[in-house]
Design an enzyme around this catalytic site. Structure first.
Site, mmCIF file in Angstrom:
data_model
loop_
_atom_site.group_PDB
_atom_site.id
_atom_site.type_symbol
_atom_site.label_atom_id
_atom_site.label_comp_id
_atom_site.label_asym_id
_atom_site.label_seq_id
_atom_site.Cartn_x
_atom_site.Cartn_y
_atom_site.Cartn_z
ATOM 1 N N ASP A 90 9.031 15.128 17.605
ATOM 2 C CA ASP A 90 9.259 16.056 16.499
ATOM 3 C C ASP A 90 9.510 15.318 15.189
ATOM 4 O O ASP A 90 9.898 14.143 15.175
ATOM 5 C CB ASP A 90 10.480 16.945 16.783
ATOM 6 N N HIS A 242 11.839 11.983 19.199
ATOM 7 C CA HIS A 242 11.577 12.031 17.760
ATOM 8 C C HIS A 242 10.871 10.759 17.309
ATOM 9 O O HIS A 242 11.211 9.658 17.772
ATOM 10 C CB HIS A 242 12.884 12.196 16.978
#
Length: 709
Positions: A90, A242
């Site tokens: 993300d 991430h």
């Protein structure tokens, strides 16, 4: 309409249109930059825990898989295949960490899914293209990382639509995969989250949640990230990691160990769609979608560039403001120490006072009576320049001793002054506007510097007489803080650009040597003063020669006056531009005086609209408290300058209470005057003389005791 009139009006309408369009474009660029950079969440996804009721979320979704189709008929979900893991990243792409993640995945032979933020794709489209080109799956993570469950419907639509456009423009593909920021597992969905999921489905999106959070956003250490990512059973997983949002060193280190360990346990790695067993959702974007996406990307880049330019302009404006404050205060302090400087033996010879008058019946009597009351011997010559209101008859009817009236056809103020100059009886000449009254000692003080034979002209101290009301107070502040502080600086630097028409003294021989007054500019006093400097004469400031003048009493009248002044000053600066490369007194005027005018009376006002627009931007998108503190600091500097200037001028500081209000009306008016003057000058238009309206408010000259605290 005549051809000349059309030539005068069209550039004015055009430049206001251009200025309006520039401000609209600037405001739009700042609005776009503010939205894309300051209206998104910077908190990591997993750091926000969902709260609120969840009774409206269907049980099939709560107990189902991480891929959700919230269709209106019957919501469905899909779970990952057994022993299959979809690694998802993300918040990217990030120029530092995303390339390292991609390199690692390529080395390990693993395909992943990247949920990208639209603004980051716009900033780094090459990374988004690399993600697609290397066979990874791509999904959207909104345009600005907004919490879709907490924003209104219009912004949800904007976030989804813009992120898809940016993706199409950068990569040429579109995707229906969406991961809402701050989401987690299906069981954590609240009613608000479910509404956002349904809204996204209406827009054509499938929502992808997670089943396992590595919590790498906490940076708990590589060992803990691995432990958080390791499946507890053989069930398939959608793992959250991430590739942006801070230091991802632990994420990379964990992946290097995690992937081989899971392969050793016979886990397979795949994209989200392959993990849950749905057809490849990525499709080629249409030509229109790609074009609109590229336009959006370039708009964002232009807004970023605009902010960069504005930032540098703000630095320039701040530096100029501080520089002006420092130079004027230092110069004023030094000038004040020389307040009682003796120029030589007292000048006692008679003086000719020339009063050019055109329809000055409202104030001419007070002006002439104040001159006759001087404590220095004077002859007064009133040159009536074709008045139609009985100005000449009024002066003649006064029968004042030493006052002569010369009548001529209307030819303009410079011609009237030249007529008076030819008729003068004495070497020393004082020029006075018809709306100005002198204090009794003003003429005597004004001529004392002529004891120095190098002095060719002397600027007096013009004071605003009608200073009641906000407009009068603001002009009073400007005269004291702006004009008079500048004159002290110009005096010390020997580069005085203007002796005001309201109160100025001259040597007649100096004026004759330069050919008298010229009418080629609208600021005949500035043109005359610059010509004297270029002829080698020194021009000084005598603050004790005080005269009281009428200031405009309406915004329209003020606009016309300042427009004439500013445009005329630009004309004079252009006419005398050769002084920049000359030596002696002319060179001082050019390199000191003209440079000062260019920086602080032309460039700084032109930067003012940018400062105002950015202030509004700061109040909306940045820290409002910081913006207010900066503005308060700027105002404090101005207030300090005002207190000091008023003290030097012997004025009560009471009117300074209106200084904050001056920033919201008067300041804008002044910089708009400069903008209009510059545009008019660039357009090559020639303005006609604009006569000021007279009010007759100065009946008698104020005494020094009335003016000083």
């Amino acid at each position: 309409m005549s051809r000349a009139r059309r030539a005068r009006q069209v550039p004015l309408r055009t430049h206001w249109f251009v200025l309006t369009m520039l401000l609209v474009c600037l405001s739009g660029a700042l609005l776009l930059h503010g939205y894309t950079n300051h209206l998104f969440g910077t908190t990591p996804d997993g750091a926000v825990a969902a709260t609120g009721a969840h009774d409206a979320v269907p049980a099939a979704v709560v107990n189902g898989g991480p891929l959700i189709d919230a269709g209106s008929a019957s919501p469905r979900s899909a779970k990952p295949k057994v022993k299959t893991i979809a690694i998802t990243f993300d918040d990217g792409p990030d120029p530092v960490w995303t390339p390292k993640v991609l390199d690692l995945l390529r080395a390990q032979g693993v395909k992943a899914t990247f949920f990208v933020v639209g603004t980051e794709v716009a900033a780094h489209p090459d990374l988004a293209r690399r993600i697609v080109a290397e066979g990874h799956q791509i999904g959207v993570h909104t345009f600005t990382h907004a919490n879709l469950s907490a924003v209104p419907g219009w912004r949800r639509s904007l976030e989804l639509r813009q992120s898809q456009l940016i993706l199409a423009g950068a990569t040429g593909v579109s995707t229906p995969l969406l991961r809402p920021p701050y989401s987690s597992e299906p069981s954590a969905l609240t009613n608000a989250d479910w509404e956002a999921v349904k809204h996204a489905r209406d827009a054509g999106y499938l929502t992808v949640l997670t089943t396992q959070d590595s919590e790498d956003w906490r940076r708990p250490g590589t060992t803990q990230v691995i432990a958080n990512s390791m499946p507890k059973s053989t069930a398939g997983q959608v793992l959250l990691m991430h590739d942006a949002g801070g230091d991802r060193t632990e994420t990379l280190a964990a992946l290097q160990k995690l992937i081989p360990a899971l392969k050793a346990r016979n886990f397979q790695f795949a994209t989200v769609s392959d993990t849950v067993g749905i057809p490849l959702p990525i499709r080629e974007a249409s030509l229109v979608e790609r074009g609109r996406g590229l336009a959006a990307i370039w708009a964002i880049r232009l807004s970023d560039g605009a902010l960069t330019i504005i930032t540098w302009l703000l630095y320039a404006a701040g530096a100029l403001s501080v520089l002006r404050a420092l130079t004027t205060i230092i110069a004023a302090r030094r000038h004040a120490r020389e307040r009682y400087w003796s120029w030589g033996d007292p000048v006692t010879e008679p003086v000719t006072v020339i009063v050019p008058a055109y329809n000055e019946s409202a104030g001419i009597e007070a002006a002439v009576r104040s001159l006759v009351a001087s404590d220095h011997p004077v002859e007064v010559i009133v040159v009536d320049d074709g008045s139609t209101d009985g100005t000449a008859d009024l002066v003649e009817s006064l029968n004042l001793p030493g006052v002569r009236v010369i009548r001529q056809l209307n030819a303009g103020k410079p011609a009237a002054l030249n007529t008076g100059l030819q008729a003068s009886s004495y070497e020393l000449v004082v020029m006075v506007d018809g709306d100005t009254v002198f204090e009794p000692d003003a003429v005597r003080m004004l001529v004392q510097p002529f004891a120095d034979p190098s002095v060719g002209a002397v600027s007096g101290n013009a004071k605003v007489g009608n200073r009641k009301g906000l407009l009068g107070r603001w002009q009073h502040i400007e005269y004291v803080v702006g004009f008079n502080l500048d004159r002290r600086l110009f005096d010390l630097a020997e580069c005085m650009p203007t002796v005001p028409g309201a109160v100025g003294g001259f040597r007649r021989s100096a004026l004759e040597r330069i050919g008298g007054l010229s009418d080629v500019t609208l600021a005949e006093d500035t043109d005359l003063t610059m010509a004297l400097c270029r002829d080698g004469w020194r021009v000084v400031y005598e603050e004790r020669a005080r005269a009281w003048t009428e200031a405009p009493a309406s915004l329209g009248a003020l606009w016309r006056q300042r427009y004439r002044w500013c445009y005329g000053t630009l004309q004079a600066m252009w006419k005398h531009r050769g002084a920049w490369v000359q030596r002696g007194q002319s060179g001082k005027l050019g390199r000191r005086g003209l440079t000062y005018l260019l920086l602080f009376q032309v460039l700084l006002p032109l930067l003012a609209p940018v400062v105002d627009v950015f202030a509004v931007y700061g109040l909306i998108f940045l820290d409002p408290l910081r913006v207010v503190l900066v503005w308060a600091g700027f105002l404090a500097v101005q207030f300090g300058m005002g207190v000091y200037a008023f003290r030097l001028d012997g004025e009560s500081a009471g009117p300074l209470w209106s200084l904050p209000l001056q920033q919201f009306v008067y300041r804008q008016l002044m910089y708009l005057v400069v903008i209009q003057s510059v545009f008019t000058a660039l357009a090559g238009s020639r303005l006609r003389w604009q006569r000021m309206e007279r009010y007759g408010s100065l009946d008698v000259p104020p005494s020094p005791a009335d003016a000083r605290p």
